[in-house]
Write a protein that holds these residues in place. Structure first.
Motif, PDB file in Angstrom:
ATOM      1  N   ARG A 192       0.821  -1.204   0.000  1.00 57.83           N
ATOM      2  CA  ARG A 192       0.000   0.000   0.000  1.00 57.83           C
ATOM      3  C   ARG A 192       0.859   1.260   0.000  1.00 57.83           C
ATOM      4  O   ARG A 192       0.518   2.255  -0.649  1.00 57.83           O
ATOM      5  CB  ARG A 192      -0.908   0.005   1.232  1.00 57.83           C
ATOM      6  CG  ARG A 192      -2.051  -1.005   1.154  1.00 57.83           C
ATOM      7  CD  ARG A 192      -2.999  -0.835   2.310  1.00 57.83           C
ATOM      8  NE  ARG A 192      -4.224  -1.593   2.093  1.00 57.83           N
ATOM      9  CZ  ARG A 192      -5.371  -1.327   2.670  1.00 57.83           C
ATOM     10  NH1 ARG A 192      -5.466  -0.313   3.507  1.00 57.83           N
ATOM     11  NH2 ARG A 192      -6.443  -2.049   2.427  1.00 57.83           N
ATOM     12  N   SER A 206      -6.076   5.892  -2.855  1.00 58.47           N
ATOM     13  CA  SER A 206      -7.135   5.094  -2.233  1.00 58.47           C
ATOM     14  C   SER A 206      -6.684   3.640  -2.288  1.00 58.47           C
ATOM     15  O   SER A 206      -6.462   3.101  -3.384  1.00 58.47           O
ATOM     16  CB  SER A 206      -8.464   5.268  -2.973  1.00 58.47           C
ATOM     17  OG  SER A 206      -9.473   4.466  -2.385  1.00 58.47           O
ATOM     18  N   ASP A 236      -6.328  -0.331  -2.544  1.00 58.78           N
ATOM     19  CA  ASP A 236      -7.110  -1.423  -3.115  1.00 58.78           C
ATOM     20  C   ASP A 236      -7.476  -2.425  -2.031  1.00 58.78           C
ATOM     21  O   ASP A 236      -6.734  -2.608  -1.056  1.00 58.78           O
ATOM     22  CB  ASP A 236      -6.307  -2.153  -4.197  1.00 58.78           C
ATOM     23  CG  ASP A 236      -6.103  -1.303  -5.448  1.00 58.78           C
ATOM     24  OD1 ASP A 236      -7.008  -0.519  -5.757  1.00 58.78           O
ATOM     25  OD2 ASP A 236      -5.042  -1.433  -6.079  1.00 58.78           O
ATOM     26  N   ALA A 237      -8.606  -3.084  -2.196  1.00 58.33           N
ATOM     27  CA  ALA A 237      -8.990  -4.164  -1.296  1.00 58.33           C
ATOM     28  C   ALA A 237      -8.272  -5.442  -1.722  1.00 58.33           C
ATOM     29  O   ALA A 237      -8.336  -5.823  -2.888  1.00 58.33           O
ATOM     30  CB  ALA A 237     -10.500  -4.375  -1.340  1.00 58.33           C
ATOM     31  N   THR A 263     -10.324  -7.036   9.925  1.00 56.63           N
ATOM     32  CA  THR A 263     -10.346  -6.197   8.723  1.00 56.63           C
ATOM     33  C   THR A 263     -10.101  -6.981   7.444  1.00 56.63           C
ATOM     34  O   THR A 263     -10.275  -6.447   6.349  1.00 56.63           O
ATOM     35  CB  THR A 263      -9.275  -5.090   8.799  1.00 56.63           C
ATOM     36  OG1 THR A 263      -7.968  -5.690   8.751  1.00 56.63           O
ATOM     37  CG2 THR A 263      -9.406  -4.270  10.080  1.00 56.63           C
ATOM     38  N   GLY A 272      -7.578  -5.340   5.312  1.00 58.77           N
ATOM     39  CA  GLY A 272      -8.054  -4.214   4.515  1.00 58.77           C
ATOM     40  C   GLY A 272      -9.135  -4.593   3.536  1.00 58.77           C
ATOM     41  O   GLY A 272      -9.690  -3.722   2.868  1.00 58.77           O
ATOM     42  N   PRO A 281     -10.807  -0.663   5.103  1.00 50.20           N
ATOM     43  CA  PRO A 281      -9.596  -0.169   4.429  1.00 50.20           C
ATOM     44  C   PRO A 281      -8.626   0.587   5.331  1.00 50.20           C
ATOM     45  O   PRO A 281      -7.456   0.706   4.994  1.00 50.20           O
ATOM     46  CB  PRO A 281     -10.160   0.747   3.330  1.00 50.20           C
ATOM     47  CG  PRO A 281     -11.510   1.148   3.807  1.00 50.20           C
ATOM     48  CD  PRO A 281     -12.038  -0.017   4.584  1.00 50.20           C
TER      49      PRO A 281
END
Length: 400
Positions: A298, A313, A315-316, A383, A386, A390
């Motif tokens: 990230r 932003s 990414d998942a 999570t 993420g 996120p």
């Protein structure tokens, strides 16, 4: 004779003609197809690099085409589009990974379903698919070819077939060996949702329609000793974090619009370092190691955004295994009675749909193998690294 470094081997071929066909891969991309791909990439606007190489879970790339392309691009030192098959099955079926490093050039915008130009027009022929994709890029016909690919996918018999696996005694998992696909009847609306999620499977989070299928995840079964894997992943995490730090040190940004993305890169780098060194007296837990890999990835994406003057932003990632990289379509899952609606990567989606065991990230807790998301390892479990939430940095700060 000393075995040649795979990255050096890939980079040497990319510098020569933009295409690397690894050992044993001629059965998937023959000489004529390789020549056609080379001719196409030689006349593209933005450089296009194609890598076809066998990937294994225990290789230096951890079986990830994305990781291979990141390393190749870093050594090559050239921006552009980097394309590689992530999976190639004995049946000829495959999925592609496309990574974009175009700096400020930005002269080519591939749609999210550009991989369909290869995968959907030539689903069982990787060589022909890569020729089709690279030729479309060179000719500037990607939108038209993508539309043609979508139409080809829509016309596939299995795209609209009604399925009821509950009545099929041969479907699903056999005991603990695989998942049971819950019985369902695909309505016209559900079929449309399936198509939409497949068409936009590379768009993380996929906010549109969702497939009606619900899959039951199998119990955790660790099929091999993980000690070697753990050491390899620790080494990868350290290398990824170090590489991000070196990128940050070597980057000079002047545009004030880059401030937020630049700060995100710094924050993710700092968080990844802290996660790896959470307990200096002990080796980090495997799930923390993987967290550092995700955070470093990230951070690199944030640095890319800052360099391009764009907002960042994240990414998942694939919920079932964040090491698979960016997710695409969402899937409805049942896990020990818990209903989940999560993003998964293309390969996990294919495995679920075909009744195969997906490559779920498992760990051992109290001598019992469990899925990572069934542990108390935070912030990773709740999570999904993420995939579900996120804001990993915020959750890490709350944990400190």
């Amino acid at each position: 004779m000393t075995e040649r470094d795979p990255v050096a081997e890939i980079v040497a071929d990319l510098r020569e003609d933009g295409v690397h066909i690894g050992p044993g891969m001629a059965r998937h991309v023959d000489a004529a197809e390789e020549a056609a791909i080379e001719a196409a990439v030689a006349r593209t606007d933005i450089p296009v690099h194609v890598v076809v190489r066998a990937l294994e879970d225990d290789d230096m790339f951890a079986g990830s085409a994305g990781d291979m392309l990141v390393r190749a691009r870093s050594e090559l030192g050239t921006d552009g589009w980097f394309v590689a098959p992530d999976y190639i099955f004995s049946t000829g079926d495959y999925s592609l990974e496309i990574k974009e490093w175009t700096g400020d050039a930005g002269r080519l915008d591939l749609p999210y379903d550009a991989t369909g130009i290869a995968e959907w027009l030539h689903p069982d022929d990787l060589g022909a698919g890569l020729v089709e994709l690279t030729t479309a890029i060179a000719d500037g016909t990607v939108p038209a070819k993508a539309a043609e690919a979508r139409a080809a996918f829509d016309a596939r018999p299995d795209a609209t077939t009604t399925t009821d696996t509950a009545s099929d005694p041969d479907s699903g998992w056999d005991g603990a060996a695989g998942p049971v696909v819950a019985g369902f009847a695909v309505t016209a609306l559900a079929v449309t949702a399936v198509l939409l999620t497949r068409l936009f499977r590379r768009r993380a989070g996929g906010g549109g329609g969702r497939a009606a299928q619900r899959f039951t995840l199998p119990p955790s079964v660790l099929e091999r000793v993980r000690s070697a894997d753990d050491a390899r992943l620790r080494s990868r995490a350290e290398q990824d974090v170090l590489a991000l730090g070196e990128r940050i040190d070597g980057t000079q940004l002047t545009r004030t619009a880059n401030a937020d993305a630049w700060q995100a890169a710094l924050d993710h780098y700092d968080a990844a370092r802290r996660v790896l060194g959470r307990d200096p007296a002990a080796s980090p837990d495997l799930l923390d190691v993987i967290g550092a890999i995700v955070l470093a990835g990230r951070g690199g994406a944030a640095l890319d955004a800052a360099d391009r003057g764009r907002a960042f932003s994240p990414d998942a990632p694939c919920f079932l295994n964040p090491l698979h990289g960016k997710a695409g379509a969402r899937r409805k899952l049942d896990d020990a009675g818990r209903a989940l609606d999560v993003p998964v990567c293309a390969q996990c989606g294919k495995d679920l749909a075909a009744g195969r065991r997906p490559d779920i990230l498992d760990v051992v807790r109290d001598d019992v193998p469990v899925h990572y998301f069934a542990t108390d390892a935070e912030p990773w479990a709740s999570t999904g690294y993420g995939a579900l939430e996120p804001d990993l940095l915020g959750r890490l700060r709350a944990r400190s």
